[in-house]
Design a protein around this motif. Structure first.
Motif, short mmCIF file in Angstrom:
data_model
loop_
_atom_site.label_atom_id
_atom_site.label_comp_id
_atom_site.label_asym_id
_atom_site.label_seq_id
_atom_site.Cartn_x
_atom_site.Cartn_y
_atom_site.Cartn_z
N GLY A 296 0.82 -1.21 0.00
CA GLY A 296 0.00 0.00 0.00
C GLY A 296 0.85 1.25 0.00
O GLY A 296 0.57 2.22 -0.72
N ALA A 297 1.91 1.25 0.81
CA ALA A 297 2.80 2.41 0.88
C ALA A 297 3.54 2.64 -0.44
O ALA A 297 3.67 3.77 -0.92
N ILE A 298 4.03 1.54 -1.04
CA ILE A 298 4.73 1.66 -2.32
C ILE A 298 3.79 2.20 -3.40
O ILE A 298 4.16 3.09 -4.19
N SER A 299 2.58 1.68 -3.44
CA SER A 299 1.61 2.13 -4.45
C SER A 299 1.33 3.62 -4.31
O SER A 299 1.28 4.36 -5.30
N TRP A 300 1.17 4.08 -3.06
CA TRP A 300 0.90 5.50 -2.85
C TRP A 300 2.10 6.35 -3.25
O TRP A 300 1.95 7.43 -3.84
N ASN A 301 3.31 5.89 -2.94
CA ASN A 301 4.52 6.61 -3.35
C ASN A 301 4.57 6.77 -4.87
O ASN A 301 4.90 7.85 -5.40
N LEU A 302 4.25 5.72 -5.58
CA LEU A 302 4.31 5.77 -7.05
C LEU A 302 3.22 6.67 -7.62
O LEU A 302 3.44 7.39 -8.60
N ILE A 303 2.05 6.66 -7.00
CA ILE A 303 0.96 7.53 -7.47
C ILE A 303 1.34 9.00 -7.31
O ILE A 303 1.21 9.80 -8.25
N THR A 304 1.82 9.37 -6.13
CA THR A 304 2.16 10.78 -5.90
C THR A 304 3.41 11.19 -6.68
O THR A 304 3.53 12.33 -7.12
N TRP A 305 4.35 10.25 -6.88
CA TRP A 305 5.53 10.54 -7.72
C TRP A 305 5.10 10.82 -9.15
O TRP A 305 5.61 11.73 -9.80
N ARG A 306 4.12 10.05 -9.64
CA ARG A 306 3.63 10.24 -11.01
C ARG A 306 3.09 11.64 -11.23
O ARG A 306 3.26 12.23 -12.30
N PHE A 307 2.45 12.20 -10.21
CA PHE A 307 1.88 13.54 -10.33
C PHE A 307 2.81 14.63 -9.79
O PHE A 307 2.43 15.79 -9.72
#
Length: 334
Positions: A87-98
């Motif tokens: 869950g933490a990795i997924s959120w990191n990647l989402i916010t990094w994308r934006f």
């Protein structure tokens, strides 16, 4: 099966540590790069080395992170920890994308809580309130206020100095402030991954809760975050270094120095896993506000604050979903 799950959790934890490095690389170097005090590659190398060193300077934050939840023993508890990391990795990647400098620390805490709630595990709410929520609110406020005051003092002290010489001197000083900031990032963020790795070892019965962190845990976490830092986080670097406000060398130096001081204080005095992202971003805003209040691009700042607010519940929700999938695949199907 248990040993396989532990190995998978360790690998995923190091993957989170790596994403933490490239997600938060901008924290330490964006201001130095934006003022051209350091070239990008030199700044990244400096940040990577200091992140590695900082990881060996304490264990208080790791102990705090490892005590946020109490998963059940055995494979079921390991699935909970695995889901939290995913869950933490997924959120990191989402916010990094934006390109949003959200908090990897709060993504990890949110992931732990979300996975624990979904699985019915015990959540230590007192620890979260004292060590996470209160510092989450106070650290940005302290960073903003202290940087504002430090910058006011710098302006007063150097008001009669030659602007070119003053800027040149602060560019040189930024090498030290960037190193201090990167050291604080390693001290804070590498320990958070260590805490989760140790939690997995305790849950699987491969370590006792009252033991110190194994050397291989510290070394592997330090290496992963350093490699991630060197790979860089260009999207977030642009937001932090230029889109909030165009910094000059004195303001960049003040921002990094104050943020580093806050990181050291919270790690050693309070053992609180605060967000390096929140701290440096608020410090940048505090430095910019001394120029004039509307010099800060508050629209961009508002988007960042929105990402901050959404991080805990967002990462928690993703972790809960990951738990459902992992529980079904690992504990039901297999």
């Amino acid at each position: 099966m248990e040993l396989a799950i532990i190995i998978a959790v360790i690998v995923i934890a190091l993957g989170f540590d790596y994403t933490n490095g490239f997600h938060d690389a901008a924290n330490a170097i964006a201001t130095s790069v934006s003022t051209r005090a350091l070239t990008t590659r030199v700044a990244l190398l400096l940040a990577a080395v200091m992140n590695f060193v900082g990881a060996f300077l304490g264990q208080g934050v790791a102990n705090t992170v490892g005590s946020v939840i109490t998963p059940p023993d055995g494979s079921h508890g390991l699935v909970v920890v695995m889901a939290a990391l995913l869950g933490a990795i997924s959120w990191n990647l989402i916010t990094w994308r934006f390109g949003l400098p959200s908090s990897s620390s709060h993504a990890l805490i949110g992931g732990l809580v979300g996975a624990a709630l979904a699985s019915g595990s015990l959540v230590q709410w007192n620890a979260i309130e004292d060590k996470v929520l209160i510092p989450m609110v106070l650290s940005p406020l302290v960073g903003f206020a202290l940087t504002f005051l430090v910058m006011v003092a710098i302006v007063h002290i150097f008001r009669r100095g030659n602007p070119r010489k003053v800027n040149r001197g602060f560019k040189l000083a930024q090498t030290l402030s960037a190193a201090a900031m990167a050291l604080g990032h390693g001290l804070q963020d590498a320990q958070k991954t260590m805490g989760v790795m140790f939690l997995a070892l305790v849950t699987g019965g491969y370590a006792a809760a009252d033991e110190g962190l194994p050397v291989w845990v510290i070394l592997s976490a330090a290496t992963a975050i350093s490699l991630g830092t060197y790979s860089g986080g260009w999207r977030i670097m642009r937001t932090l270094g230029r889109r909030i406000i165009h910094l000059d060398p004195p303001r960049a130096f003040a921002s990094q120095s104050v943020a580093a001081g806050v990181l050291y204080t919270t790690a050693y005095v309070f053992q609180a896993p605060i967000s390096t992202t929140h701290t440096i971003t608020s410090a940048v805003m505090g430095a910019g506000a001394t120029r004039r209040f509307n010099a800060v691009r508050w629209g961009v700042a508002g988007n960042i604050v929105t990402a901050w607010v959404l991080t805990l519940p967002g990462a928690g929700a993703v972790a809960a979903l990951c738990y459902g999938v992992a529980h079904f695949l690992i504990e039901v199907v297999f």
